[in-house]
Structure formats: C-alpha cells, structure tokens
Design an enzyme around this catalytic site. Structure first.
Site, PDB file in Angstrom:
ATOM      1  N   HIS A 193      60.820 -81.360  36.542  1.00 28.33           N
ATOM      2  CA  HIS A 193      60.983 -81.194  37.877  1.00 28.33           C
ATOM      3  C   HIS A 193      60.495 -82.496  38.582  1.00 28.33           C
ATOM      4  CE1 HIS A 193      61.406 -79.421  41.891  1.00 28.33           C
ATOM      5  NE2 HIS A 193      60.203 -79.420  42.201  1.00 28.33           N
ATOM      6  N   SER A 194      61.478 -82.825  39.782  1.00 28.55           N
ATOM      7  CA  SER A 194      61.191 -83.996  40.595  1.00 28.55           C
ATOM      8  C   SER A 194      60.966 -85.306  39.864  1.00 28.55           C
ATOM      9  CB  SER A 194      60.113 -83.699  41.524  1.00 28.55           C
ATOM     10  OG  SER A 194      59.887 -84.583  42.531  1.00 28.55           O
TER      11      SER A 194
END
Length: 246
Positions: free
Chosen positions: A90-91
């Site tokens: 994520h990210s």
C-alpha cells in the site's frame, strides 16, 4: 510471529495453500496488516514486512532506499516453497512490492500476482518533498491522509519515535529512480480509493504497462486509506485471486 526481523506472522499458516506478503505504507508498520491476516488465515499464510525504525525495530536506523527495502524483504522471504506467492503493497509499500517482484522474477521464484494499492505507477513522477517539512507541517500532511489516529499524532512521545521513520520513508520515495524495464511476467492488480487525494484511479491504471500477464483495476469508495474498515472486501478480492491460482 516469525523470528526474522523483517517478517511478521500474526496468525497460523502452516497448512495454508498460498502465501501473501504485505508491504506497509510510508511510516507504517507490519501491524497494519493484522486485520487482513486474521481474515485470510489459516487458508493463506500472511507475512507482513516490518521495516527498520518502527515498533519492535525502533532502535534500528530506518533505510532511505526503496530498492534496499525490497532486497532485504526478499532475502528474508527465502526460497520458494512451491506454493502460490502474492505480493501486496500500500502506498510506498506498492513501490517496494514492485521492486520485490522484479527481484523474485529474476531469481525464478515468482510471484504469481502483484497487488499495488493507493500508489500511482512509478513512471508518473511528481515532486515529493514531505521529508523536508518541519514537524508541524509533516504531522498536518499525515493527518490529511486520514490514515493515522489523531490521538497518536497528538502524543509527543509517539511522534518523536515515529517521525524519523516517516521522514526516511518519504526520502526513499523521493530518491527512487524508475527506469524503463521489461514488464513483469505476473499479473498486476491495482487497488485505489475513488477520493484518494494522492492517487487517482487514472494514476493507478498506469500500472497496466508494468505487466505482460494481465491487469485489473479495482476502485473502492474512500480516500488514501480506503482499506481501513474495508478489510472484508480486500480479503474477498485476494481470496478470489487465490482460488484461481490454487
């Protein structure tokens, strides 16, 4: 939990049919993936990457290199055990997972699927200098992403422990230099929130050029941390992919 410094196992996975390795966001830690691990275990062994400089590794110096983070995680993962392997980041973790996927493919160890969440494709470069902000501005930036409990951001002791890792992670993103390479041999699934101020669905679709084996884009209601409160839905997406693999 595993004994390795880089990987955490929160739930039993000895008889699991597949492995999922999760890479946290900037400033994040392995425990972010605890809810997802609970939903997927025991059918899937979930391993969460613990970067240095946070939680039980807070005394270690944070790394400021995406490629080094990926290389260390791949080393900790070890050789393939024959089960399907999925990577989810994520990210910032999406970029680390992508670099990890490249390393694994070069060694012939997979993965079978890369899932990138809340991050634009690497070739879509934009100025990133959050690591240069003063403490107040950096905390305001973190608060704007709505992924960290406001009480934690208001606690001076927690902030003092967390900010060095946050700055190091943002510095790693700033210093990351993407270069054009052959697309991955595994499929890529991009996940994104429809109101993400950092990554738009169009930005997430940019990952399509990074695979020669099929691409899927899934858009969820929410912002940058759309995953929070949607673990059931994310687990369902992962489970469907796993069923196709096993």
């Amino acid at each position: 939990m595993t004994s390795d410094r880089w990987l955490r196992r929160f739930h039993p996975g000895g008889d699991a049919r597949a492995r999922l390795v999760c890479f946290p966001h900037a400033g994040g830690s392995a425990s972010y993936w605890h809810p997802l691990s609970g939903l997927l275990s025991p059918r899937t062994e979930v391993l969460a990457v613990q970067y240095p400089g946070r939680q039980d590794r807070f005394t270690e110096t944070p790394l400021r290199s995406i490629t080094e983070l990926a290389a260390r995680a791949v080393d900790a993962l070890g050789e393939s055990d024959g089960r399907p392997l999925l990577l989810l980041g994520h990210s910032m973790g999406a970029v680390v997972a992508y670099e990890a996927a490249r390393l694994l493919e070069s060694s012939g160890a997979g993965p079978d699927l890369l899932m990138v969440s809340g991050r634009r494709a690497p070739h879509l470069r934009r100025p990133e200098a959050a690591h240069l902000l003063d403490d107040r501005a950096l905390l305001a930036h973190l608060a704007s992403l709505d992924g960290t409990d406001a009480g934690l951001l208001a606690d001076p002791e927690i902030v003092a422990l967390a900010l060095p890792a946050v700055r190091a992670d943002y510095a790693a993103l700033t210093g990351y230099q993407y270069r054009e390479r052959e697309p991955l041999r595994c499929p890529v699934t991009a996940l994104v929130g429809d109101d993400d101020p950092v990554t738009s669905p169009a930005d997430a679709r940019g990952w399509e050029r990074y695979t020669a084996a099929g691409f899927d884009l899934k858009v969820f209601p929410g912002g940058h941390f759309y995953l929070n409160g949607r673990h059931d839905e994310i687990a369902a997406v992962i489970s469907r992919h796993l069923e196709a693999l096993v």
